[in-house]
Design a protein around this motif. Structure first.
Motif, PDB file in Angstrom:
ATOM      1  N   PHE A 363       0.846  -1.188   0.000  1.00 19.73           N
ATOM      2  CA  PHE A 363       0.000   0.000   0.000  1.00 19.73           C
ATOM      3  C   PHE A 363       0.887   1.245   0.000  1.00 19.73           C
ATOM      4  CE2 PHE A 363       0.740  -1.411   4.303  1.00 19.73           C
ATOM      5  CZ  PHE A 363       0.950  -0.274   5.043  1.00 19.73           C
ATOM      6  N   THR A 364       0.242   2.388  -0.180  1.00 18.73           N
ATOM      7  CA  THR A 364       0.929   3.678  -0.220  1.00 18.73           C
ATOM      8  C   THR A 364       0.496   4.519   0.973  1.00 18.73           C
ATOM      9  OG1 THR A 364       0.943   3.618  -2.636  1.00 18.73           O
ATOM     10  CG2 THR A 364       1.354   5.741  -1.611  1.00 18.73           C
ATOM     11  N   ALA A 365       1.440   5.205   1.602  1.00 24.24           N
ATOM     12  CA  ALA A 365       1.119   6.092   2.724  1.00 24.24           C
ATOM     13  C   ALA A 365       1.898   7.394   2.568  1.00 24.24           C
ATOM     14  CB  ALA A 365       1.460   5.431   4.049  1.00 24.24           C
ATOM     15  N   GLU A 366       1.323   8.466   3.084  1.00 21.91           N
ATOM     16  CA  GLU A 366       1.953   9.780   3.009  1.00 21.91           C
ATOM     17  C   GLU A 366       2.612  10.126   4.339  1.00 21.91           C
ATOM     18  OE1 GLU A 366      -1.090  12.491   1.907  1.00 21.91           O
ATOM     19  OE2 GLU A 366      -1.337  11.660  -0.122  1.00 21.91           O
ATOM     20  N   VAL A 367       3.534  11.073   4.278  1.00 19.01           N
ATOM     21  CA  VAL A 367       4.201  11.545   5.492  1.00 19.01           C
ATOM     22  C   VAL A 367       3.155  12.016   6.503  1.00 19.01           C
ATOM     23  CG1 VAL A 367       5.708  13.333   6.447  1.00 19.01           C
ATOM     24  CG2 VAL A 367       6.345  12.154   4.330  1.00 19.01           C
ATOM     25  N   GLY A 368       3.275  11.538   7.729  1.00 17.67           N
ATOM     26  CA  GLY A 368       2.320  11.879   8.785  1.00 17.67           C
ATOM     27  C   GLY A 368       1.266  10.823   9.007  1.00 17.67           C
ATOM     28  N   ASP A 369       1.072   9.916   8.044  1.00 12.69           N
ATOM     29  CA  ASP A 369       0.086   8.840   8.212  1.00 12.69           C
ATOM     30  C   ASP A 369       0.526   7.893   9.319  1.00 12.69           C
ATOM     31  OD1 ASP A 369      -1.589   9.740   6.254  1.00 12.69           O
ATOM     32  OD2 ASP A 369      -0.963   8.286   4.725  1.00 12.69           O
ATOM     33  N   ARG A 370      -0.450   7.421  10.075  1.00 10.09           N
ATOM     34  CA  ARG A 370      -0.223   6.400  11.095  1.00 10.09           C
ATOM     35  C   ARG A 370      -1.063   5.181  10.750  1.00 10.09           C
ATOM     36  NH1 ARG A 370       1.527   8.643  16.223  1.00 10.09           N
ATOM     37  NH2 ARG A 370       0.418   7.006  17.319  1.00 10.09           N
ATOM     38  N   PHE A 371      -0.533   4.009  11.001  1.00  7.31           N
ATOM     39  CA  PHE A 371      -1.301   2.787  10.787  1.00  7.31           C
ATOM     40  C   PHE A 371      -0.774   1.702  11.722  1.00  7.31           C
ATOM     41  CE2 PHE A 371       2.336   2.526   7.956  1.00  7.31           C
ATOM     42  CZ  PHE A 371       2.749   1.204   8.057  1.00  7.31           C
ATOM     43  N   MET A 372      -1.566   0.671  11.886  1.00  8.79           N
ATOM     44  CA  MET A 372      -1.176  -0.444  12.741  1.00  8.79           C
ATOM     45  C   MET A 372      -1.238  -1.735  11.935  1.00  8.79           C
ATOM     46  SD  MET A 372      -2.750  -1.767  16.400  1.00  8.79           S
ATOM     47  CE  MET A 372      -4.320  -2.333  15.717  1.00  8.79           C
ATOM     48  N   LEU A 373      -0.222  -2.564  12.086  1.00  6.63           N
ATOM     49  CA  LEU A 373      -0.239  -3.920  11.561  1.00  6.63           C
ATOM     50  C   LEU A 373      -0.533  -4.873  12.708  1.00  6.63           C
ATOM     51  CD1 LEU A 373       2.872  -3.918   9.191  1.00  6.63           C
ATOM     52  CD2 LEU A 373       0.466  -3.589   8.568  1.00  6.63           C
ATOM     53  N   GLN A 374      -1.452  -5.785  12.471  1.00  4.34           N
ATOM     54  CA  GLN A 374      -1.828  -6.751  13.507  1.00  4.34           C
ATOM     55  C   GLN A 374      -1.766  -8.156  12.927  1.00  4.34           C
ATOM     56  OE1 GLN A 374      -6.041  -7.344  14.958  1.00  4.34           O
ATOM     57  NE2 GLN A 374      -5.178  -6.433  16.810  1.00  4.34           N
ATOM     58  N   ILE A 375      -1.109  -9.059  13.647  1.00  7.82           N
ATOM     59  CA  ILE A 375      -0.994 -10.455  13.242  1.00  7.82           C
ATOM     60  C   ILE A 375      -1.616 -11.306  14.328  1.00  7.82           C
ATOM     61  CG2 ILE A 375       0.614 -12.322  12.709  1.00  7.82           C
ATOM     62  CD1 ILE A 375       1.708  -8.708  12.325  1.00  7.82           C
ATOM     63  N   THR A 376      -2.525 -12.186  13.970  1.00  8.57           N
ATOM     64  CA  THR A 376      -3.217 -13.011  14.948  1.00  8.57           C
ATOM     65  C   THR A 376      -3.242 -14.469  14.500  1.00  8.57           C
ATOM     66  OG1 THR A 376      -5.354 -12.496  13.915  1.00  8.57           O
ATOM     67  CG2 THR A 376      -4.699 -11.151  15.786  1.00  8.57           C
ATOM     68  N   LEU A 377      -3.257 -15.347  15.497  1.00 10.66           N
ATOM     69  CA  LEU A 377      -3.370 -16.787  15.259  1.00 10.66           C
ATOM     70  C   LEU A 377      -3.864 -17.452  16.527  1.00 10.66           C
ATOM     71  CD1 LEU A 377      -2.847 -19.231  13.343  1.00 10.66           C
ATOM     72  CD2 LEU A 377      -0.609 -19.425  14.434  1.00 10.66           C
ATOM     73  N   GLU A 378      -5.061 -18.014  16.453  1.00  8.02           N
ATOM     74  CA  GLU A 378      -5.621 -18.817  17.549  1.00  8.02           C
ATOM     75  C   GLU A 378      -5.542 -18.107  18.898  1.00  8.02           C
ATOM     76  OE1 GLU A 378      -3.503 -22.477  17.390  1.00  8.02           O
ATOM     77  OE2 GLU A 378      -4.474 -23.151  15.543  1.00  8.02           O
ATOM     78  N   GLY A 379      -5.958 -16.862  18.934  1.00 11.13           N
ATOM     79  CA  GLY A 379      -6.021 -16.131  20.199  1.00 11.13           C
ATOM     80  C   GLY A 379      -4.761 -15.384  20.561  1.00 11.13           C
ATOM     81  N   ALA A 380      -3.633 -15.728  19.952  1.00 17.34           N
ATOM     82  CA  ALA A 380      -2.395 -14.982  20.181  1.00 17.34           C
ATOM     83  C   ALA A 380      -2.290 -13.866  19.136  1.00 17.34           C
ATOM     84  CB  ALA A 380      -1.182 -15.897  20.083  1.00 17.34           C
ATOM     85  N   SER A 381      -1.651 -12.755  19.513  1.00 24.41           N
ATOM     86  CA  SER A 381      -1.592 -11.640  18.583  1.00 24.41           C
ATOM     87  C   SER A 381      -0.341 -10.800  18.792  1.00 24.41           C
ATOM     88  CB  SER A 381      -2.829 -10.758  18.704  1.00 24.41           C
ATOM     89  OG  SER A 381      -2.844 -10.084  19.947  1.00 24.41           O
ATOM     90  N   PHE A 382       0.001 -10.060  17.746  1.00 25.18           N
ATOM     91  CA  PHE A 382       1.081  -9.070  17.791  1.00 25.18           C
ATOM     92  C   PHE A 382       0.597  -7.848  17.030  1.00 25.18           C
ATOM     93  CE2 PHE A 382       4.425  -6.986  15.318  1.00 25.18           C
ATOM     94  CZ  PHE A 382       5.242  -6.521  16.349  1.00 25.18           C
ATOM     95  N   SER A 383       0.815  -6.665  17.604  1.00 26.77           N
ATOM     96  CA  SER A 383       0.431  -5.409  16.939  1.00 26.77           C
ATOM     97  C   SER A 383       1.597  -4.426  17.031  1.00 26.77           C
ATOM     98  CB  SER A 383      -0.815  -4.801  17.595  1.00 26.77           C
ATOM     99  OG  SER A 383      -1.917  -5.666  17.489  1.00 26.77           O
ATOM    100  N   GLU A 384       1.741  -3.630  15.993  1.00 30.55           N
ATOM    101  CA  GLU A 384       2.759  -2.575  15.980  1.00 30.55           C
ATOM    102  C   GLU A 384       2.178  -1.359  15.263  1.00 30.55           C
ATOM    103  OE1 GLU A 384       5.733  -1.774  17.669  1.00 30.55           O
ATOM    104  OE2 GLU A 384       6.954  -3.232  16.564  1.00 30.55           O
ATOM    105  N   VAL A 385       2.388  -0.176  15.862  1.00 33.19           N
ATOM    106  CA  VAL A 385       1.923   1.071  15.294  1.00 33.19           C
ATOM    107  C   VAL A 385       3.091   1.750  14.579  1.00 33.19           C
ATOM    108  CG1 VAL A 385       0.911   3.326  15.770  1.00 33.19           C
ATOM    109  CG2 VAL A 385       0.157   1.330  17.052  1.00 33.19           C
ATOM    110  N   PHE A 386       2.850   2.190  13.347  1.00 30.62           N
ATOM    111  CA  PHE A 386       3.877   2.835  12.524  1.00 30.62           C
ATOM    112  C   PHE A 386       3.424   4.239  12.161  1.00 30.62           C
ATOM    113  CE2 PHE A 386       4.140  -1.696  11.856  1.00 30.62           C
ATOM    114  CZ  PHE A 386       5.487  -1.975  11.799  1.00 30.62           C
ATOM    115  N   VAL A 387       4.378   5.140  11.996  1.00 35.10           N
ATOM    116  CA  VAL A 387       4.113   6.471  11.499  1.00 35.10           C
ATOM    117  C   VAL A 387       5.093   6.742  10.365  1.00 35.10           C
ATOM    118  CG1 VAL A 387       5.620   7.595  13.189  1.00 35.10           C
ATOM    119  CG2 VAL A 387       3.806   8.907  12.080  1.00 35.10           C
ATOM    120  N   VAL A 388       4.560   7.329   9.276  1.00 41.98           N
ATOM    121  CA  VAL A 388       5.402   7.613   8.119  1.00 41.98           C
ATOM    122  C   VAL A 388       6.143   8.934   8.345  1.00 41.98           C
ATOM    123  CG1 VAL A 388       5.434   8.028   5.642  1.00 41.98           C
ATOM    124  CG2 VAL A 388       3.870   6.338   6.612  1.00 41.98           C
TER     125      VAL A 388
END
Length: 388
Positions: A363-388
């Motif tokens: 995907f494409t993001a602009e300077v200042g955009d924030r987004f989160m990636l989340q990975i899940t499997l069977e109740g376990a999860s990992f999330s990370e917040v990114f800023v461009v």
């Protein structure tokens, strides 16, 4: 953020326990504390309690959570007078919370966990840690907020993820600054790990073996140029000229030229991906780094790669990819990769199918955009917040 359309879709664990390696230094600390005790019973108790605290500390620190060994379990008199295994976590927030976790030890086969009455109060939670000789590995079995019955049945214990979700203050969630990655400035837990990136290259070669066959690069390069030629004239390279494979250029130079001149972001990423496969040291390669998610996904052999390609007008092309590591060939079926914008709206979601070598989204993001990636499997999860 704008989607780029496409067609593509070390800590381990056993029985959902999180396995944390114990080092020689860990055992040395435990031995030093234990030899200060007056009886053989206290020697074993302090040795095991100390390892339980250190194992919990290692796990939390791997998640980027600050801990402090400044409680009774680290005080000589406290160790002698009490059966104590407390760890301070300053980020534990809320009314009546003092930041204390109690790390209680069990052995393999135990169905309950003994929690001394003296530590059933003035604690913000209890981590159950399985320890067995020769004390090379500790297993974090789970977590409870409070002890309502003693001994504590292990059926009451919740996954370690509950500790993060219920207690840690996420109102000031740290963000990963992608703009700094362009200048090779990475957060400590995102420093490019050579072993994980090498594993990703192996996965890509396995998923596209023709690239490594004789003439395979030329064939794939020709397909990229053909794909470019099929684009509307306004989207083609060189001001609308037909995209033909340049004569007299090496395959690598032709690949770089197409990557730099195409207006199609998906083609640009395919070129960048191929360039990274054949020559990851090339200066025009995308910025690529990865993180082992074993700690977060109950020991699954999965890594998250994030790649960047700068564009004009303060925008970045971004790649999020999940792939197997540690000699695994496929992702676990049902593994989910999702993205959320700063309003917590989902803008993509991908599920791994049976025998998927990897899944990814661009995907494409602009300077200042924030987004989160989340990975899940069977109740376990990992999330990370990114800023461009």
């Amino acid at each position: 953020m704008t989607e780029t359309p496409e067609q593509e879709t070390t800590v381990t664990a056993a029985d959902n326990k999180i396995a944390v390696p114990l080092s020689t230094e860990d055992r040395a600390i435990a031995h030093r504390f234990a030899t200060q005790q007056p009886t053989s019973e206290k020697v074993e108790q302090v040795y095991r309690n100390t390892l339980a605290v250190l194992a919990t500390q290692h796990y939390l620190q791997a998640l980027g959570i600050t801990t402090q060994t400044d409680g009774d379990s680290w005080h000589p008199l406290g160790r002698v007078l009490e059966d104590v295994a407390d760890l301070t976590v300053p980020s534990l927030k809320g009314p009546g919370l003092n930041g204390k976790l109690e790390c209680r030890v069990i052995q393999e086969g135990d169905r309950t966990c003994r929690v001394p009455k003296s530590v059933q109060t003035n604690r913000n939670g209890y981590v159950v840690v399985q320890l067995d000789q020769p004390y090379q590995t500790a297993y974090l079995v789970g977590f409870v907020k409070a002890v309502s019955v003693s001994p504590l049945p292990l059926s009451y214990v919740q996954p370690m993820a509950d500790l993060i979700e219920q207690f840690l203050d996420t109102s000031d969630t740290p963000t990963v600054s992608l703009s700094q990655w362009i200048y090779q400035q990475f957060e400590p837990d995102w420093e490019p790990p050579k072993n994980l990136l090498k594993a990703m290259g192996t996965t890509l070669r396995r998923a596209a073996p023709a690239v490594r066959q004789e003439g395979g690069l030329r064939s794939r390069l020709e397909k990229l140029y053909q794909q470019q030629s099929s684009e509307p004239l306004s989207d083609q390279i060189n001001g609308g000229q037909t995209a033909l494979l340049p004569a007299g250029q090496s395959d690598q130079d032709a690949l770089v030229q197409l990557m730099k001149t195409t207006q199609n972001d998906n083609i640009r990423w395919q070129c960048a991906d191929l360039l990274w496969e054949i020559n990851p040291a090339h200066p025009d390669c995308p910025v690529m780094t990865a993180k082992d998610l074993g700690l977060y996904l109950t020991g699954q052999n999965v890594a998250l790669a994030v790649g960047l390609l700068p564009k004009t007008n303060n925008t970045l092309l971004i790649l999020a990819r999940l792939y197997p590591i540690n000699n695994e060939q496929y992702l676990p079926e049902g593994l989910k990769l999702a993205g959320f914008d700063e309003s917590d709206r989902s803008f993509f979601e991908i599920l791994a199918r049976k025998q998927d070598n990897y899944i990814q989204f661009k995907f494409t993001a602009e300077v200042g955009d924030r987004f989160m990636l989340q990975i899940t499997l069977e109740g376990a999860s990992f999330s990370e917040v990114f800023v461009v």
